[in-house]
Design a protein around this motif. Structure first.
Motif, PDB file in Angstrom:
ATOM      1  N   ARG A 175       0.914  -1.298   0.025  1.00 41.68           N
ATOM      2  CA  ARG A 175       0.065   0.195   0.232  1.00 41.68           C
ATOM      3  C   ARG A 175       1.355   1.657   0.621  1.00 41.68           C
ATOM      4  NH1 ARG A 175      -2.977   2.891   4.731  1.00 41.68           N
ATOM      5  NH2 ARG A 175      -4.320   3.496   4.369  1.00 41.68           N
ATOM      6  N   CYS A 176       0.445   2.352  -0.437  1.00 44.50           N
ATOM      7  CA  CYS A 176       0.749   3.879  -0.740  1.00 44.50           C
ATOM      8  C   CYS A 176      -0.600   4.481  -0.900  1.00 44.50           C
ATOM      9  CB  CYS A 176       2.257   3.857  -2.239  1.00 44.50           C
ATOM     10  SG  CYS A 176       1.342   4.180  -3.702  1.00 44.50           S
ATOM     11  N   ARG A 177       0.100   5.683  -0.533  1.00 50.21           N
ATOM     12  CA  ARG A 177      -0.971   7.204   0.175  1.00 50.21           C
ATOM     13  C   ARG A 177      -0.440   8.126  -0.246  1.00 50.21           C
ATOM     14  NH1 ARG A 177      -2.594   5.858   5.305  1.00 50.21           N
ATOM     15  NH2 ARG A 177      -1.368   8.187   6.097  1.00 50.21           N
ATOM     16  N   TRP A 178      -1.128   9.001  -0.766  1.00 50.68           N
ATOM     17  CA  TRP A 178      -1.162  10.406  -1.221  1.00 50.68           C
ATOM     18  C   TRP A 178      -2.291  11.331   0.125  1.00 50.68           C
ATOM     19  CZ3 TRP A 178      -1.066   6.494  -4.429  1.00 50.68           C
ATOM     20  CH2 TRP A 178      -0.543   6.308  -5.494  1.00 50.68           C
ATOM     21  N   ASP A 179      -1.179  12.056   0.265  1.00 49.15           N
ATOM     22  CA  ASP A 179      -2.160  12.615   1.446  1.00 49.15           C
ATOM     23  C   ASP A 179      -2.367  14.589   1.248  1.00 49.15           C
ATOM     24  OD1 ASP A 179      -3.654  10.452   2.667  1.00 49.15           O
ATOM     25  OD2 ASP A 179      -1.259  10.397   4.319  1.00 49.15           O
ATOM     26  N   ARG A 180      -3.445  14.776   1.671  1.00 47.33           N
ATOM     27  CA  ARG A 180      -3.636  16.506   2.222  1.00 47.33           C
ATOM     28  C   ARG A 180      -3.905  16.385   3.484  1.00 47.33           C
ATOM     29  NH1 ARG A 180      -4.926  19.699  -2.329  1.00 47.33           N
ATOM     30  NH2 ARG A 180      -2.671  19.930  -2.513  1.00 47.33           N
ATOM     31  N   ASP A 216       0.951  18.565   2.777  1.00 50.20           N
ATOM     32  CA  ASP A 216       0.988  17.379   1.104  1.00 50.20           C
ATOM     33  C   ASP A 216       2.179  17.083   1.873  1.00 50.20           C
ATOM     34  OD1 ASP A 216      -1.199  19.140  -0.099  1.00 50.20           O
ATOM     35  OD2 ASP A 216      -0.063  19.743  -1.466  1.00 50.20           O
ATOM     36  N   HIS A 217       2.063  15.464   1.243  1.00 51.22           N
ATOM     37  CA  HIS A 217       2.682  14.110   1.605  1.00 51.22           C
ATOM     38  C   HIS A 217       3.047  12.973   1.333  1.00 51.22           C
ATOM     39  CE1 HIS A 217       0.251  13.854   5.209  1.00 51.22           C
ATOM     40  NE2 HIS A 217       0.040  13.033   5.172  1.00 51.22           N
ATOM     41  N   TYR A 218       3.604  12.262   0.701  1.00 52.98           N
ATOM     42  CA  TYR A 218       3.159  10.651  -0.025  1.00 52.98           C
ATOM     43  C   TYR A 218       3.960   9.359   1.187  1.00 52.98           C
ATOM     44  CZ  TYR A 218       4.125   6.810  -3.046  1.00 52.98           C
ATOM     45  OH  TYR A 218       4.850   6.083  -3.576  1.00 52.98           O
ATOM     46  N   HIS A 219       2.898   8.375   1.692  1.00 57.88           N
ATOM     47  CA  HIS A 219       3.428   7.621   2.575  1.00 57.88           C
ATOM     48  C   HIS A 219       3.875   6.532   1.436  1.00 57.88           C
ATOM     49  CE1 HIS A 219       2.007   8.899   5.830  1.00 57.88           C
ATOM     50  NE2 HIS A 219       1.341  10.070   5.073  1.00 57.88           N
ATOM     51  N   PRO A 220       4.948   6.249   1.779  1.00 58.79           N
ATOM     52  CA  PRO A 220       5.505   4.872  -0.185  1.00 58.79           C
ATOM     53  C   PRO A 220       4.994   3.641   0.249  1.00 58.79           C
ATOM     54  CG  PRO A 220       7.280   5.103   0.912  1.00 58.79           C
ATOM     55  CD  PRO A 220       6.388   6.662   2.064  1.00 58.79           C
ATOM     56  N   LEU A 221       5.294   2.737  -0.613  1.00 60.98           N
ATOM     57  CA  LEU A 221       5.337   1.231  -0.749  1.00 60.98           C
ATOM     58  C   LEU A 221       6.413   0.979   0.447  1.00 60.98           C
ATOM     59  CD1 LEU A 221       4.690   0.386  -4.630  1.00 60.98           C
ATOM     60  CD2 LEU A 221       2.849  -0.320  -2.881  1.00 60.98           C
ATOM     61  N   PRO A 222       6.286  -0.608   1.018  1.00 63.87           N
ATOM     62  CA  PRO A 222       4.812  -1.403   0.721  1.00 63.87           C
ATOM     63  C   PRO A 222       4.340  -1.137   1.829  1.00 63.87           C
ATOM     64  CG  PRO A 222       7.068  -1.904   1.827  1.00 63.87           C
ATOM     65  CD  PRO A 222       7.664  -0.829   1.898  1.00 63.87           C
ATOM     66  N   ALA A 223       4.320  -0.261   2.929  1.00 61.11           N
ATOM     67  CA  ALA A 223       3.315  -0.437   3.940  1.00 61.11           C
ATOM     68  C   ALA A 223       2.182   1.264   4.360  1.00 61.11           C
ATOM     69  CB  ALA A 223       3.970  -0.491   4.808  1.00 61.11           C
ATOM     70  N   GLU A 278       4.483  17.764  -2.502  1.00 58.96           N
ATOM     71  CA  GLU A 278       3.379  19.049  -3.393  1.00 58.96           C
ATOM     72  C   GLU A 278       2.494  18.984  -3.790  1.00 58.96           C
ATOM     73  OE1 GLU A 278       4.715  23.563  -4.913  1.00 58.96           O
ATOM     74  OE2 GLU A 278       6.017  22.965  -2.995  1.00 58.96           O
ATOM     75  N   TYR A 279       1.776  19.385  -4.490  1.00 58.64           N
ATOM     76  CA  TYR A 279       0.026  18.796  -4.885  1.00 58.64           C
ATOM     77  C   TYR A 279      -0.521  19.621  -5.659  1.00 58.64           C
ATOM     78  CZ  TYR A 279       0.702  14.196  -2.247  1.00 58.64           C
ATOM     79  OH  TYR A 279       1.329  12.825  -2.209  1.00 58.64           O
ATOM     80  N   ALA A 280      -1.164  19.461  -6.411  1.00 60.18           N
ATOM     81  CA  ALA A 280      -1.819  20.699  -7.100  1.00 60.18           C
ATOM     82  C   ALA A 280      -3.190  21.381  -6.746  1.00 60.18           C
ATOM     83  CB  ALA A 280      -2.709  20.486  -9.275  1.00 60.18           C
ATOM     84  N   THR A 281      -3.867  22.527  -6.494  1.00 61.84           N
ATOM     85  CA  THR A 281      -4.776  22.676  -6.300  1.00 61.84           C
ATOM     86  C   THR A 281      -5.767  21.770  -6.026  1.00 61.84           C
ATOM     87  OG1 THR A 281      -3.847  24.786  -6.015  1.00 61.84           O
ATOM     88  CG2 THR A 281      -6.211  24.044  -4.632  1.00 61.84           C
ATOM     89  N   ASP A 282      -6.095  21.261  -7.266  1.00 64.47           N
ATOM     90  CA  ASP A 282      -7.210  20.610  -7.470  1.00 64.47           C
ATOM     91  C   ASP A 282      -6.950  19.552  -7.573  1.00 64.47           C
ATOM     92  OD1 ASP A 282      -8.988  19.452 -10.327  1.00 64.47           O
ATOM     93  OD2 ASP A 282     -10.614  21.074  -8.795  1.00 64.47           O
ATOM     94  N   LEU A 283      -8.833  18.131  -7.247  1.00 66.39           N
ATOM     95  CA  LEU A 283      -8.614  16.951  -6.753  1.00 66.39           C
ATOM     96  C   LEU A 283      -7.858  15.973  -8.501  1.00 66.39           C
ATOM     97  CD1 LEU A 283      -7.943  14.765  -4.813  1.00 66.39           C
ATOM     98  CD2 LEU A 283     -10.124  14.434  -4.633  1.00 66.39           C
ATOM     99  N   THR A 284      -8.737  16.894  -9.026  1.00 70.44           N
ATOM    100  CA  THR A 284      -8.979  15.654 -10.097  1.00 70.44           C
ATOM    101  C   THR A 284      -7.690  15.920 -10.988  1.00 70.44           C
ATOM    102  OG1 THR A 284     -10.942  16.608 -10.618  1.00 70.44           O
ATOM    103  CG2 THR A 284      -9.827  16.139 -12.359  1.00 70.44           C
ATOM    104  N   ARG A 285      -6.418  16.992 -10.478  1.00 70.66           N
ATOM    105  CA  ARG A 285      -5.362  17.083 -11.339  1.00 70.66           C
ATOM    106  C   ARG A 285      -3.764  16.789 -10.585  1.00 70.66           C
ATOM    107  NH1 ARG A 285      -4.052  18.711 -15.174  1.00 70.66           N
ATOM    108  NH2 ARG A 285      -2.173  19.665 -15.108  1.00 70.66           N
ATOM    109  N   VAL A 286      -4.592  16.447  -9.062  1.00 71.27           N
ATOM    110  CA  VAL A 286      -3.680  15.502  -8.433  1.00 71.27           C
ATOM    111  C   VAL A 286      -3.469  14.056  -8.754  1.00 71.27           C
ATOM    112  CG1 VAL A 286      -3.314  14.346  -6.244  1.00 71.27           C
ATOM    113  CG2 VAL A 286      -3.566  17.168  -6.282  1.00 71.27           C
TER     114      VAL A 286
END
Length: 144
Positions: A84-89, A98-105, A115-123
């Motif tokens: 599992r991995c996860r992109w979070d805001r 804005d952060h990212y939790h990488p694989l595997p856990a 740093e992510y785009a403001t709009d979730l669709t763009r993310v």
């Protein structure tokens, strides 16, 4: 530590919009909008035909809130092993909003600022889907 953010309610409009977009993609096996066991979530089951045989299932779980917070998880079951991995805001003490939790856990200890785009669709378009395309390639490369 402060209490729950009362302004954080589910952004049903964006989740429904993303459900329609995912539902039109050939790589998507099916979508589940607000399933009973994940009532704030869009669950997207990807078609495993795009992956090597040892990949049992792949899904994306997406949560979005009206205050701009989101959580997007990629879950892959490979030879019985769940990755599992996860992109979070969201605000929290371990990383930037804005952060990212990488694989595997997707562990908090391994999280990195992002740093992510403001709009979730763009993310989804510019970060998540390209990452998934790369992941499919990595899976096939590991079989060769």
């Amino acid at each position: 530590m402060s209490g729950p953010d009362l302004s954080r309610s589910v952004d049903e409009e964006i989740i429904r919009y993303l459900s329609r977009l995912f539902g039109r993609q050939s790589e998507v096996h099916h979508t589940s909008l607000f399933p009973t066991n994940k009532s704030e979530c869009l669950v997207v089951a990807l078609d495993t035909e795009y992956y090597p045989d040892r990949v049992d299932s792949v899904s994306i779980e997406l949560r979005a809130y009206t205050n701009g917070d989101f959580h997007i998880s990629y879950i892959e079951v490979y030879s019985g092993d769940r990755r599992r991995c996860r992109w979070d805001r969201h605000d929290q003490p371990h990383n930037s909003r804005d952060h990212y939790h990488p694989l595997p856990a997707a562990s908090t200890a391994a999280a990195v600022d992002h740093e992510y785009a403001t709009d979730l669709t763009r993310v989804v378009e510019t970060t998540v889907l390209p990452w998934i395309d790369d992941r499919v390639g990595i899976r096939w490369d590991s079989v060769a």
